[in-house]
Design a protein around this motif. Structure first.
Motif, PDB file in Angstrom:
ATOM      1  N   UNK A 272       0.820  -1.203   0.000  1.00  0.00           N
ATOM      2  CA  UNK A 272       0.000   0.000   0.000  1.00  0.00           C
ATOM      3  C   UNK A 272       0.862   1.265   0.000  1.00  0.00           C
ATOM      4  N   UNK A 273       1.892   1.385   0.842  1.00  0.00           N
ATOM      5  CA  UNK A 273       2.745   2.582   0.765  1.00  0.00           C
ATOM      6  C   UNK A 273       3.473   2.700  -0.574  1.00  0.00           C
ATOM      7  N   UNK A 274       3.798   1.561  -1.184  1.00  0.00           N
ATOM      8  CA  UNK A 274       4.433   1.592  -2.499  1.00  0.00           C
ATOM      9  C   UNK A 274       3.452   2.139  -3.532  1.00  0.00           C
ATOM     10  N   UNK A 275       2.189   1.740  -3.444  1.00  0.00           N
ATOM     11  CA  UNK A 275       1.169   2.271  -4.344  1.00  0.00           C
ATOM     12  C   UNK A 275       0.958   3.761  -4.152  1.00  0.00           C
ATOM     13  N   UNK A 276       0.959   4.214  -2.900  1.00  0.00           N
ATOM     14  CA  UNK A 276       0.798   5.645  -2.627  1.00  0.00           C
ATOM     15  C   UNK A 276       2.005   6.421  -3.155  1.00  0.00           C
ATOM     16  N   UNK A 277       3.214   5.884  -2.972  1.00  0.00           N
ATOM     17  CA  UNK A 277       4.415   6.547  -3.493  1.00  0.00           C
ATOM     18  C   UNK A 277       4.384   6.607  -5.016  1.00  0.00           C
ATOM     19  N   UNK A 278       3.902   5.533  -5.651  1.00  0.00           N
ATOM     20  CA  UNK A 278       3.766   5.537  -7.109  1.00  0.00           C
ATOM     21  C   UNK A 278       2.764   6.572  -7.581  1.00  0.00           C
ATOM     22  N   UNK A 279       1.672   6.699  -6.856  1.00  0.00           N
ATOM     23  CA  UNK A 279       0.663   7.710  -7.189  1.00  0.00           C
ATOM     24  C   UNK A 279       1.250   9.115  -7.092  1.00  0.00           C
ATOM     25  N   UNK A 280       1.977   9.387  -6.027  1.00  0.00           N
ATOM     26  CA  UNK A 280       2.600  10.701  -5.854  1.00  0.00           C
ATOM     27  C   UNK A 280       3.624  10.956  -6.961  1.00  0.00           C
ATOM     28  N   UNK A 281       4.394   9.917  -7.333  1.00  0.00           N
ATOM     29  CA  UNK A 281       5.391  10.071  -8.397  1.00  0.00           C
ATOM     30  C   UNK A 281       4.724  10.377  -9.735  1.00  0.00           C
ATOM     31  N   UNK A 282       3.653   9.656 -10.060  1.00  0.00           N
ATOM     32  CA  UNK A 282       2.953   9.898 -11.326  1.00  0.00           C
ATOM     33  C   UNK A 282       2.368  11.302 -11.339  1.00  0.00           C
ATOM     34  N   UNK A 283       1.802  11.737 -10.230  1.00  0.00           N
ATOM     35  CA  UNK A 283       1.237  13.094 -10.168  1.00  0.00           C
ATOM     36  C   UNK A 283       2.321  14.156 -10.292  1.00  0.00           C
ATOM     37  N   UNK A 284       3.488  13.928  -9.695  1.00  0.00           N
ATOM     38  CA  UNK A 284       4.587  14.887  -9.792  1.00  0.00           C
ATOM     39  C   UNK A 284       5.111  14.959 -11.225  1.00  0.00           C
ATOM     40  N   UNK A 285       5.285  13.815 -11.848  1.00  0.00           N
ATOM     41  CA  UNK A 285       5.744  13.796 -13.242  1.00  0.00           C
ATOM     42  C   UNK A 285       4.698  14.454 -14.145  1.00  0.00           C
TER      43      UNK A 285
ATOM     44  N   UNK B  13      -7.635  15.870 -22.249  1.00  0.00           N
ATOM     45  CA  UNK B  13      -7.022  14.610 -22.698  1.00  0.00           C
ATOM     46  C   UNK B  13      -5.788  14.305 -21.855  1.00  0.00           C
ATOM     47  N   UNK B  14      -4.993  15.324 -21.567  1.00  0.00           N
ATOM     48  CA  UNK B  14      -3.801  15.120 -20.745  1.00  0.00           C
ATOM     49  C   UNK B  14      -4.175  14.624 -19.358  1.00  0.00           C
ATOM     50  N   UNK B  15      -5.162  15.268 -18.742  1.00  0.00           N
ATOM     51  CA  UNK B  15      -5.569  14.861 -17.391  1.00  0.00           C
ATOM     52  C   UNK B  15      -6.185  13.468 -17.387  1.00  0.00           C
ATOM     53  N   UNK B  16      -6.895  13.095 -18.436  1.00  0.00           N
ATOM     54  CA  UNK B  16      -7.464  11.744 -18.525  1.00  0.00           C
ATOM     55  C   UNK B  16      -6.349  10.702 -18.600  1.00  0.00           C
ATOM     56  N   UNK B  17      -5.329  10.975 -19.410  1.00  0.00           N
ATOM     57  CA  UNK B  17      -4.202  10.051 -19.502  1.00  0.00           C
ATOM     58  C   UNK B  17      -3.431   9.976 -18.186  1.00  0.00           C
ATOM     59  N   UNK B  18      -3.300  11.100 -17.516  1.00  0.00           N
ATOM     60  CA  UNK B  18      -2.631  11.121 -16.215  1.00  0.00           C
ATOM     61  C   UNK B  18      -3.410  10.313 -15.185  1.00  0.00           C
ATOM     62  N   UNK B  19      -4.727  10.425 -15.199  1.00  0.00           N
ATOM     63  CA  UNK B  19      -5.566   9.664 -14.268  1.00  0.00           C
ATOM     64  C   UNK B  19      -5.413   8.171 -14.502  1.00  0.00           C
ATOM     65  N   UNK B  20      -5.405   7.761 -15.772  1.00  0.00           N
ATOM     66  CA  UNK B  20      -5.242   6.336 -16.099  1.00  0.00           C
ATOM     67  C   UNK B  20      -3.879   5.833 -15.640  1.00  0.00           C
TER      68      UNK B  20
END
Length: 112
Positions: free
Chosen positions: A54-67, A82-89
């Protein structure tokens, strides 16, 4: 004797746990019966012990949002929606894959 609303809530919560939740089922699901005195950091630490991915998933989420926040400036002609939709996926895929790997890891350890 005067009871406050929180005293009544704690009493009814404990009564509900004792009545409707079998102790062995609660212990199997969370390792212990949830406490009302548990702080947010204690709850996060307990959940991290129960599900280490779970913490790995949260860290991945934060990394994807930062990128994504960085790449938003350099998206070119792509529309914002379109950009935000791709980011959400991408963010959801990161979290779901981390939790799926964690589930497979847990199942493999239980079968040993």
């Amino acid at each position: 004797m005067v009871f406050s609303v929180t005293d009544e809530y704690k009493w009814s919560y404990k009564l509900m746990l004792n009545r409707y939740c079998a102790p062995n089922l609660c212990n199997r699901m969370s390792g212990k019966i949830p406490s009302l005195d548990e702080t947010h950091s204690d709850k996060l630490a307990r959940k991290a012990r129960e599900s280490p991915f779970m913490p790995i998933g949260i860290a991945g989420l934060v990394a994807v949002c930062a990128i994504g926040a960085y790449k938003y400036k350099h998206r070119g002609a792509m529309s914002t929606s379109v950009f935000l939709m791709q980011l959400r996926v991408a963010a959801q895929g990161t979290v779901v894959s981390a939790l799926s790997i964690g589930l497979a890891y847990t199942m493999a350890n239980e079968c040993k």
